[in-house]
Design a protein around this motif. Structure first.
Motif, short mmCIF file in Angstrom:
data_model
loop_
_atom_site.label_atom_id
_atom_site.label_comp_id
_atom_site.label_asym_id
_atom_site.label_seq_id
_atom_site.Cartn_x
_atom_site.Cartn_y
_atom_site.Cartn_z
N ALA A 129 24.33 -1.75 24.24
CA ALA A 129 25.25 -0.62 24.07
C ALA A 129 26.64 -0.98 24.60
O ALA A 129 27.65 -0.64 23.97
N LYS A 130 26.70 -1.69 25.72
CA LYS A 130 28.00 -2.10 26.26
C LYS A 130 28.68 -3.12 25.34
O LYS A 130 29.90 -3.09 25.16
N LYS A 131 27.90 -4.02 24.75
CA LYS A 131 28.46 -5.01 23.82
C LYS A 131 29.00 -4.32 22.58
O LYS A 131 30.09 -4.64 22.10
N LYS A 132 28.24 -3.33 22.05
CA LYS A 132 28.71 -2.58 20.87
C LYS A 132 30.00 -1.82 21.19
O LYS A 132 30.90 -1.75 20.37
N GLN A 133 30.08 -1.27 22.41
CA GLN A 133 31.29 -0.54 22.79
C GLN A 133 32.48 -1.48 22.88
O GLN A 133 33.58 -1.15 22.43
N ALA A 134 32.27 -2.66 23.45
CA ALA A 134 33.38 -3.62 23.56
C ALA A 134 33.80 -4.12 22.18
O ALA A 134 35.00 -4.28 21.91
N ASP A 135 32.84 -4.37 21.29
CA ASP A 135 33.17 -4.82 19.93
C ASP A 135 33.82 -3.72 19.11
O ASP A 135 34.58 -4.00 18.19
N GLY A 136 33.54 -2.47 19.45
CA GLY A 136 34.06 -1.35 18.66
C GLY A 136 35.44 -0.89 19.08
O GLY A 136 35.94 0.12 18.57
N MET A 137 36.08 -1.61 19.98
CA MET A 137 37.43 -1.21 20.42
C MET A 137 38.46 -1.40 19.30
O MET A 137 39.43 -0.66 19.22
N GLU A 138 38.26 -2.40 18.47
CA GLU A 138 39.19 -2.65 17.36
C GLU A 138 38.97 -1.60 16.27
O GLU A 138 37.84 -1.33 15.90
N PRO A 139 40.03 -1.00 15.77
CA PRO A 139 39.87 0.00 14.71
C PRO A 139 39.37 -0.64 13.41
O PRO A 139 39.72 -1.76 13.08
N LEU A 140 38.53 0.11 12.72
CA LEU A 140 38.00 -0.32 11.44
C LEU A 140 38.96 0.13 10.33
O LEU A 140 39.82 0.99 10.55
N PRO A 141 38.80 -0.43 9.13
CA PRO A 141 39.64 0.04 8.02
C PRO A 141 39.43 1.54 7.79
O PRO A 141 38.31 2.03 7.80
N GLY A 142 40.52 2.25 7.65
CA GLY A 142 40.47 3.69 7.42
C GLY A 142 40.58 4.51 8.70
O GLY A 142 40.60 5.74 8.67
N GLU A 143 40.69 3.84 9.84
CA GLU A 143 40.80 4.56 11.11
C GLU A 143 42.24 4.61 11.62
O GLU A 143 42.51 5.03 12.72
N ARG A 144 43.17 4.20 10.78
CA ARG A 144 44.59 4.29 11.12
C ARG A 144 45.26 5.20 10.09
O ARG A 144 44.93 5.20 8.91
N THR A 145 46.23 5.97 10.58
CA THR A 145 46.98 6.87 9.72
C THR A 145 48.45 6.51 9.84
O THR A 145 48.96 6.27 10.94
#
Length: 187
Positions: A129-145
């Protein structure tokens, strides 16, 4: 309203003078002879608004409340005899004892192994879960406006994903804590 005064041979007469704001309250103590009859204390309201506590009624006062004080028990209270005891037959109730079945050595070993594997599994899930949280810090496509000035900002989808990842870590930490408490309870 009944009130009992702990003083045995003294009745307290409180006279509150309300003549002006600078006057102080005055309390007088009057000695009364011991008697076997109850003492009656009168709370009287005087015509000028003062409240007087006395054991004799005053002709200009209006009785507001009456208090009856029982006389004290004479003699040493430690040596006085108590009244008769009530005749109540004793009750005999048996308490049922429920014994927990004892576990064999093999069963205890099996339970300890299960608890140990639960701790190891919970540690691995927390690490994931901690590894997923660290990897998920970068925004994915569609998460920027995009903004009017040409820059971009993170949108609600990004923050919802970050909340879900944080909840996953919190759940894994709580699961590990429970597993460690079970392990400690076995020791």
């Amino acid at each position: 309203m009944k009130a009992l005064f702990p003083l045995s041979t003294m009745a307290i007469v409180a006279v509150f003078l309300a003549t002006d704001a600078s006057s102080q309250n005055v309390v007088e103590t009057v000695s009364t002879p011991p008697s076997s009859k109850p003492t009656t204390i009168y709370r009287e309201v005087m015509p000028d608004g003062r409240i007087v506590y006395t054991d004799k009624t005053l002709k200009e006062g209006k009785i507001d409340h009456t208090i009856t004080v029982e006389p004290p028990i004479e003699g040493n209270l430690w040596t006085t005899q108590p009244g008769p005891r009530p005749n109540i037959p004793p009750k005999i109730e048996h308490t049922q004892i429920i014994k927990a079945p004892s576990l064999s050595f093999e069963e205890k070993k099996k339970i300890a192994d299960q608890v140990e594997s639960n701790v190891i599994r919970a540690e691995m899930l927390l690490e994931d879960a901690k590894k997923k949280q660290a990897d998920g810090m970068e925004p994915l496509p569609g998460e920027r406006t995009g903004n009017v000035d040409g820059k971009t900002r993170l949108n609600d989808a990004y923050w919802a994903r970050q909340d879900a990842l944080a909840k996953g870590v919190a759940y894994a930490e709580a699961n590990l804590k429970r597993a460690l408490e079970q392990q400690a309870a076995l020791r």
